[in-house]
Design a protein around this motif. Sequence first.
Motif, PDB file in Angstrom:
ATOM      1  N   ASP A  11     -22.760  21.337   0.547  1.00 46.55           N
ATOM      2  CA  ASP A  11     -22.339  21.849  -0.754  1.00 46.55           C
ATOM      3  C   ASP A  11     -23.606  21.970  -1.589  1.00 46.55           C
ATOM      4  O   ASP A  11     -24.043  21.012  -2.219  1.00 46.55           O
ATOM      5  CB  ASP A  11     -21.330  20.895  -1.397  1.00 46.55           C
ATOM      6  N   GLY A  12     -24.225  23.141  -1.562  1.00 45.55           N
ATOM      7  CA  GLY A  12     -25.534  23.297  -2.189  1.00 45.55           C
ATOM      8  C   GLY A  12     -26.567  22.489  -1.428  1.00 45.55           C
ATOM      9  O   GLY A  12     -26.737  22.653  -0.224  1.00 45.55           O
ATOM     10  N   ASP A  13     -27.259  21.592  -2.135  1.00 46.84           N
ATOM     11  CA  ASP A  13     -28.262  20.728  -1.513  1.00 46.84           C
ATOM     12  C   ASP A  13     -27.701  19.362  -1.151  1.00 46.84           C
ATOM     13  O   ASP A  13     -28.473  18.444  -0.843  1.00 46.84           O
ATOM     14  CB  ASP A  13     -29.458  20.538  -2.442  1.00 46.84           C
ATOM     15  N   ALA A  14     -26.396  19.215  -1.148  1.00 38.55           N
ATOM     16  CA  ALA A  14     -25.772  17.925  -0.823  1.00 38.55           C
ATOM     17  C   ALA A  14     -25.011  18.030   0.487  1.00 38.55           C
ATOM     18  O   ALA A  14     -24.314  19.019   0.730  1.00 38.55           O
ATOM     19  CB  ALA A  14     -24.829  17.492  -1.945  1.00 38.55           C
ATOM     20  N   MET A  15     -25.157  17.020   1.336  1.00 35.96           N
ATOM     21  CA  MET A  15     -24.388  16.962   2.576  1.00 35.96           C
ATOM     22  C   MET A  15     -23.095  16.179   2.314  1.00 35.96           C
ATOM     23  O   MET A  15     -23.137  15.045   1.846  1.00 35.96           O
ATOM     24  CB  MET A  15     -25.196  16.309   3.689  1.00 35.96           C
ATOM     25  N   LYS A  16     -21.971  16.804   2.616  1.00 33.74           N
ATOM     26  CA  LYS A  16     -20.671  16.201   2.386  1.00 33.74           C
ATOM     27  C   LYS A  16     -20.038  15.764   3.704  1.00 33.74           C
ATOM     28  O   LYS A  16     -20.232  16.423   4.735  1.00 33.74           O
ATOM     29  CB  LYS A  16     -19.739  17.182   1.687  1.00 33.74           C
ATOM     30  N   THR A  17     -19.289  14.685   3.663  1.00 28.59           N
ATOM     31  CA  THR A  17     -18.561  14.190   4.834  1.00 28.59           C
ATOM     32  C   THR A  17     -17.136  13.849   4.419  1.00 28.59           C
ATOM     33  O   THR A  17     -16.906  13.378   3.306  1.00 28.59           O
ATOM     34  CB  THR A  17     -19.217  12.954   5.444  1.00 28.59           C
ATOM     35  N   ALA A  18     -16.203  14.077   5.335  1.00 29.00           N
ATOM     36  CA  ALA A  18     -14.801  13.740   5.047  1.00 29.00           C
ATOM     37  C   ALA A  18     -14.093  13.452   6.341  1.00 29.00           C
ATOM     38  O   ALA A  18     -14.416  14.026   7.397  1.00 29.00           O
ATOM     39  CB  ALA A  18     -14.113  14.897   4.311  1.00 29.00           C
ATOM     40  N   ILE A  19     -13.132  12.547   6.270  1.00 31.35           N
ATOM     41  CA  ILE A  19     -12.314  12.225   7.436  1.00 31.35           C
ATOM     42  C   ILE A  19     -11.289  13.325   7.643  1.00 31.35           C
ATOM     43  O   ILE A  19     -10.652  13.791   6.692  1.00 31.35           O
ATOM     44  CB  ILE A  19     -11.610  10.861   7.246  1.00 31.35           C
ATOM     45  N   LEU A  20     -11.137  13.750   8.889  1.00 34.37           N
ATOM     46  CA  LEU A  20     -10.160  14.772   9.219  1.00 34.37           C
ATOM     47  C   LEU A  20      -8.770  14.157   9.285  1.00 34.37           C
ATOM     48  O   LEU A  20      -8.571  13.094   9.883  1.00 34.37           O
ATOM     49  CB  LEU A  20     -10.498  15.433  10.555  1.00 34.37           C
ATOM     50  N   ASP A  21      -7.810  14.824   8.692  1.00 35.36           N
ATOM     51  CA  ASP A  21      -6.424  14.333   8.754  1.00 35.36           C
ATOM     52  C   ASP A  21      -5.815  14.651  10.104  1.00 35.36           C
ATOM     53  O   ASP A  21      -6.120  15.656  10.722  1.00 35.36           O
ATOM     54  CB  ASP A  21      -5.595  14.994   7.641  1.00 35.36           C
TER      55      ASP A  21
ATOM     56  N   LEU B 147     -19.542  11.378  18.910  1.00 34.74           N
ATOM     57  CA  LEU B 147     -20.875  11.878  18.571  1.00 34.74           C
ATOM     58  C   LEU B 147     -21.751  10.668  18.264  1.00 34.74           C
ATOM     59  O   LEU B 147     -21.692  10.094  17.185  1.00 34.74           O
ATOM     60  CB  LEU B 147     -20.806  12.819  17.371  1.00 34.74           C
ATOM     61  N   ARG B 148     -22.581  10.282  19.259  1.00 36.56           N
ATOM     62  CA  ARG B 148     -23.454   9.114  19.085  1.00 36.56           C
ATOM     63  C   ARG B 148     -24.927   9.507  18.999  1.00 36.56           C
ATOM     64  O   ARG B 148     -25.757   8.671  18.649  1.00 36.56           O
ATOM     65  CB  ARG B 148     -23.258   8.127  20.248  1.00 36.56           C
ATOM     66  N   GLY B 149     -25.272  10.730  19.342  1.00 40.82           N
ATOM     67  CA  GLY B 149     -26.656  11.172  19.315  1.00 40.82           C
ATOM     68  C   GLY B 149     -26.977  11.923  18.041  1.00 40.82           C
ATOM     69  O   GLY B 149     -26.453  11.621  16.969  1.00 40.82           O
ATOM     70  N   ARG B 150     -27.823  12.950  18.172  1.00 36.17           N
ATOM     71  CA  ARG B 150     -28.271  13.735  17.028  1.00 36.17           C
ATOM     72  C   ARG B 150     -27.619  15.105  17.051  1.00 36.17           C
ATOM     73  O   ARG B 150     -27.640  15.792  18.085  1.00 36.17           O
ATOM     74  CB  ARG B 150     -29.806  13.873  17.051  1.00 36.17           C
TER      75      ARG B 150
ATOM     76  N   LEU C  46     -16.969   5.612   7.729  1.00 35.57           N
ATOM     77  CA  LEU C  46     -16.611   6.792   8.515  1.00 35.57           C
ATOM     78  C   LEU C  46     -16.767   6.570  10.018  1.00 35.57           C
ATOM     79  O   LEU C  46     -16.247   7.356  10.810  1.00 35.57           O
ATOM     80  CB  LEU C  46     -17.483   7.984   8.106  1.00 35.57           C
ATOM     81  N   ARG C  47     -17.474   5.505  10.397  1.00 37.00           N
ATOM     82  CA  ARG C  47     -17.782   5.300  11.807  1.00 37.00           C
ATOM     83  C   ARG C  47     -16.509   5.131  12.630  1.00 37.00           C
ATOM     84  O   ARG C  47     -15.583   4.419  12.241  1.00 37.00           O
ATOM     85  CB  ARG C  47     -18.687   4.086  11.997  1.00 37.00           C
ATOM     86  N   GLY C  48     -16.501   5.815  13.786  1.00 40.45           N
ATOM     87  CA  GLY C  48     -15.378   5.724  14.702  1.00 40.45           C
ATOM     88  C   GLY C  48     -14.210   6.617  14.357  1.00 40.45           C
ATOM     89  O   GLY C  48     -13.211   6.629  15.072  1.00 40.45           O
ATOM     90  N   LYS C  49     -14.328   7.389  13.270  1.00 35.66           N
ATOM     91  CA  LYS C  49     -13.218   8.222  12.824  1.00 35.66           C
ATOM     92  C   LYS C  49     -13.523   9.702  13.070  1.00 35.66           C
ATOM     93  O   LYS C  49     -14.683  10.083  13.245  1.00 35.66           O
ATOM     94  CB  LYS C  49     -12.948   7.993  11.335  1.00 35.66           C
ATOM     95  N   PRO C  50     -12.498  10.547  13.084  1.00 38.28           N
ATOM     96  CA  PRO C  50     -12.746  11.996  13.163  1.00 38.28           C
ATOM     97  C   PRO C  50     -13.291  12.497  11.830  1.00 38.28           C
ATOM     98  O   PRO C  50     -12.693  12.240  10.779  1.00 38.28           O
ATOM     99  CB  PRO C  50     -11.357  12.581  13.466  1.00 38.28           C
ATOM    100  N   VAL C  51     -14.413  13.192  11.864  1.00 41.79           N
ATOM    101  CA  VAL C  51     -15.131  13.519  10.624  1.00 41.79           C
ATOM    102  C   VAL C  51     -15.593  14.966  10.633  1.00 41.79           C
ATOM    103  O   VAL C  51     -15.903  15.541  11.678  1.00 41.79           O
ATOM    104  CB  VAL C  51     -16.342  12.566  10.439  1.00 41.79           C
ATOM    105  N   HIS C  52     -15.611  15.521   9.448  1.00 38.69           N
ATOM    106  CA  HIS C  52     -16.079  16.882   9.197  1.00 38.69           C
ATOM    107  C   HIS C  52     -17.280  16.788   8.265  1.00 38.69           C
ATOM    108  O   HIS C  52     -17.239  16.095   7.251  1.00 38.69           O
ATOM    109  CB  HIS C  52     -14.926  17.675   8.546  1.00 38.69           C
TER     110      HIS C  52
END
Length: 241
Positions: free
Chosen positions: A231-241, A179-182, A221-227
């Motif tokens: 969470d309310g008004d916050a955007m959360k990111t995490a690496i997928l196992d 995912l390199r675009g928007r 997080l760049r280059g990794k599988p990410v979700h």
Amino acid sequence: MPVPNPNHSRPPIRFRGRSFLAVVLAPEAPVEVWLSDLDALVRRSPAFFAGRAIILDVTALAPGREELLALLGELAAREIPVMGLEGAGAAGQGAGLPPPLSGGRPGAEIAPPEAGAAAAPATAAQPERPTTLGSLVLDTPVRSGQAILFPEGDVTVMGSVASGAEIVAGGSIHVYGALRGRAIAGAAGSPNARIVCSRFEPELLAIDGLYRIADDIDPTLRGKPVHVWLDGDAMKTAILD
């Protein structure tokens, strides 16, 4: 007619910061040649400017008011609305003109579609292969300059989304490549929408109107599988196992 009670408590006005990705057009002289090049780009990718915020930087031209109005008219005739002006000086002041802007931060360059590339559709209302109701599956990568708009539900891309490409989904977005675009999920007003990709290199993320640009994304997080989720008004990111 009831009289408002001055002691009645009212909720405070809520202010919220939000970042948007804007495309800056910086015409150069001779303007006729620049407009011809612009027309060639639009022929290659009719959806390139669809849904984008456009800033017109006329620093290189230093136009007078009449020249500026003529240029804005040429862009309007091409259905390229301008939301703000840079470098217009006194010529950019007054009624009937986009507001003057300053202080913007440079972002990543958006690669124009390559010459000879097939024109990208403005929307993706017709799936490339049969799908269940409320989902769109794309079997091919999304090229630079393409804009895939599917407000009816989820979008799944079996390949990658190139820099300069855009996916807008009413539901979630799943990208099995890079995912390199928007990626703009939850565009139909769905805070439960998600963005999932196998290789995380986005230019911009959005879920239900909450945006985050590349400069605001954790570089680890760049280059990794990410979700990505809200969470309310916050955007959360995490690496997928």
